[in-house]
Design a protein around this motif. Structure first.
Motif, short mmCIF file in Angstrom:
data_model
loop_
_atom_site.label_atom_id
_atom_site.label_comp_id
_atom_site.label_asym_id
_atom_site.label_seq_id
_atom_site.Cartn_x
_atom_site.Cartn_y
_atom_site.Cartn_z
N ASP A 134 0.68 2.63 3.80
CA ASP A 134 -0.14 3.69 3.23
C ASP A 134 0.70 4.96 3.06
O ASP A 134 0.28 6.08 3.40
N HIS B 226 1.61 5.09 -2.19
CA HIS B 226 1.10 6.07 -3.16
C HIS B 226 2.28 6.87 -3.73
O HIS B 226 2.68 7.87 -3.14
N HIS C 70 0.84 -1.21 0.00
CA HIS C 70 0.00 0.00 0.00
C HIS C 70 0.88 1.25 0.00
O HIS C 70 1.24 1.78 1.05
N LYS D 73 -8.43 -1.30 -6.54
CA LYS D 73 -8.76 -0.53 -5.34
C LYS D 73 -9.88 0.43 -5.69
O LYS D 73 -9.79 1.18 -6.66
N HIS E 146 -6.26 -0.32 5.34
CA HIS E 146 -6.11 0.52 6.54
C HIS E 146 -7.26 0.43 7.56
O HIS E 146 -7.88 1.44 7.90
#
Ligand SMILES: [Zn+2]
Length: 454
Positions: free
Chosen positions: A310, A63, A61, A145, A237
């Motif tokens: 995340d 970004h 996970h 996702k 999460h």
């Protein structure tokens, strides 16, 4: 005695336990494991003494392009330095999310030029765009996702329920997982409006306006949809113990649902949000201290399939925008460079988690869940991807040293026991304990199982 191109010695974390031993490696692949030392001959030998050699860690996970000024180079350098040999990058790219096979292929081409560690790519769908699921799966998406919460109408939209059902049906046919950001926008939107009207905009308001029910109610709905569609559902999460309890009850009914939590939810709580403000703002929010403690107990008991970062590398301006009003700050924290050591410190160094459990949560389970062949284990035939952690090294987290531009973390100044001292991918050193030593383009694309199965 046969000679290997490379022999690596140390405390090997194998599937059934940690043993002092050595590995014989040829062409980037593990060929032999020996639980004695001095039995294998190498053209080159790396001896890590009594440091743990884990299977290369996987962060499912990340970004890389939420902040497009960062991208693969900075973020995969962070991953290498943080001990991650593979990352799975989220699709909510700025300016355009990954909603078509065309955009997907462009991103693959970019990562093949720029990535320093191996990278798999998530895909998403636009509103009304569920029919792109099959082409995206064929193009190599690692999973899908979607969101039940509208973070942005174009880049990160809420997908309406009937389209979620359609997406679950279509993805079910590809065998790929569908993961969700699960928060309820009606509850949250209304509460933020009320709080703002009353001038309640201090950091704690961020938690209060996203109560646990705003997460759990969306997860419940999704699990019921997974029951009827038989799709593989994943909840990203998870922030609250109630949510993982509900997930457990659906798992016991045979629903294919898996879950991850992120490292801040088990290491920090709302008191950190109150003290540090925007630095500790993420969605969903940090919870009450007793909830964070229970989350950790659930992690140790095996209720979660994996722990992820995340990682969202916002720069200071996006965070500072919320200095006087927490609602105006961008949510998300960078985590790639610190998560592996932080979880090691809290779990293995403190004797609360075995090295095998650690390897499961951060390598084996993500490899298995996403169907990544040749990764996730130290075993013959597997890639020589390793994360070496010195269990006795003590160090202090310094956000200024991060390789992303996001030099912001609520863990700044924290003492940690256990340090990543070496990261290796396919038998090549990518991080030597102080520097990232591979160039952009070393990392390879990790194709999803629907594109490789043919
Ligand atoms: Zn995320």
């Amino acid at each position: 005695m046969s000679t290997y191109q490379l022999v690596v010695k140390g405390c090997l974390v194998l599937e059934n336990g940690a043993v002092t031993g050595e590995l014989g490696i040829n062409d980037g692949v593990i060929e032999t494991i020996s639980s004695d030392q001095g039995t294998l001959k190498g053209a080159r030998t790396l001896d890590f003494g009594d440091a743990y050699i884990f299977p290369g860690l996987i962060d499912a996970h990340v970004h890389c392009y939420t902040n497009p000024e960062e991208g693969f180079i900075n973020n995969t350098a962070s991953a290498a330095a943080g001990g991650f040999t593979t990352i799975l990058d989220m699709p909510y790219d700025s300016p355009d999310p990954i909603t078509s096979a065309e955009r997907f292929k462009d991103k693959v081409a970019l990562l093949e030029k720029e990535a320093i560690v191996d990278v798999g790519l998530w895909a998403t769908v636009a509103k009304g765009g569920a029919q792109q699921i099959v082409p995206l799966a064929e193009a190599g998406a690692i999973a899908f996702k979607l969101s039940t919460f509208e973070a942005d109408p174009y880049r990160f939209p809420r997908i309406p329920d009937h389209e979620v059902l359609q997406a679950l049906h279509l993805a079910g046919g590809t065998g790929l997982m569908v993961a969700f950001h699960a928060e309820n926008g009606e509850i949250i939107g209304h509460m933020i409006e009320e709080y703002t009207k009353e001038g309640k905009v201090a950091p704690r308001a961020h938690m209060e306006t996203r109560p646990p029910v705003s997460e759990s109610i969306e997860v419940l709905k999704l699990m019921e949809m997974a029951y009827w569609t038989r799709a593989k559902l994943h909840i990203v999460h998870v922030s609250h113990p109630r949510t993982i309890e509900l997930i457990g009850s659906f798992q016991r009914q045979g629903v294919q649902v898996t879950a991850e939590t992120c490292y801040p939810y088990i290491l920090k709580d709302v008191s950190d949000l109150e003290q540090l403000g925007t630095k500790a703002k993420m969605n969903p929010p940090l919870r009450d201290p007793e909830d964070a403690k229970r989350m950790w107990e659930y992690v140790k008991a095996g209720a979660f399939n994996m722990i992820t970062s995340d990682h969202v590398p916002w720069d200071k301006s996006k965070k500072n925008a919320g200095k006087d009003n927490i609602f105006k700050a961008a949510p998300g924290l960078p985590g790639l460079e610190i998560m592996a050591s932080l979880i090691f410190d809290r779990g293995v160094a403190k004797g609360e988690m075995t090295p095998v459990q650690y390897a499961q949560l951060l390598s084996q389970h993500p490899a298995e869940l996403f169907g990544i062949e040749g990764k996730g284990r130290i075993a013959p035939g597997y890639d020589a991807d390793f994360t070496v952690i010195d269990p006795r090294a003590h160090w202090v987290i310094d956000e200024q040293k991060f390789r992303t531009k996001a030099k912001i973390t609520p863990f700044h100044g924290q003492k940690v026991q256990g340090k990543v001292i070496h990261t290796m991918i396919r038998g090549c050193t990518v991080y030597d304990g102080s520097e990232v030593v591979q160039k952009p383009g070393f990392g390879q694309f990790v194709a999803g199982s629907a594109s490789t199965k043919k």
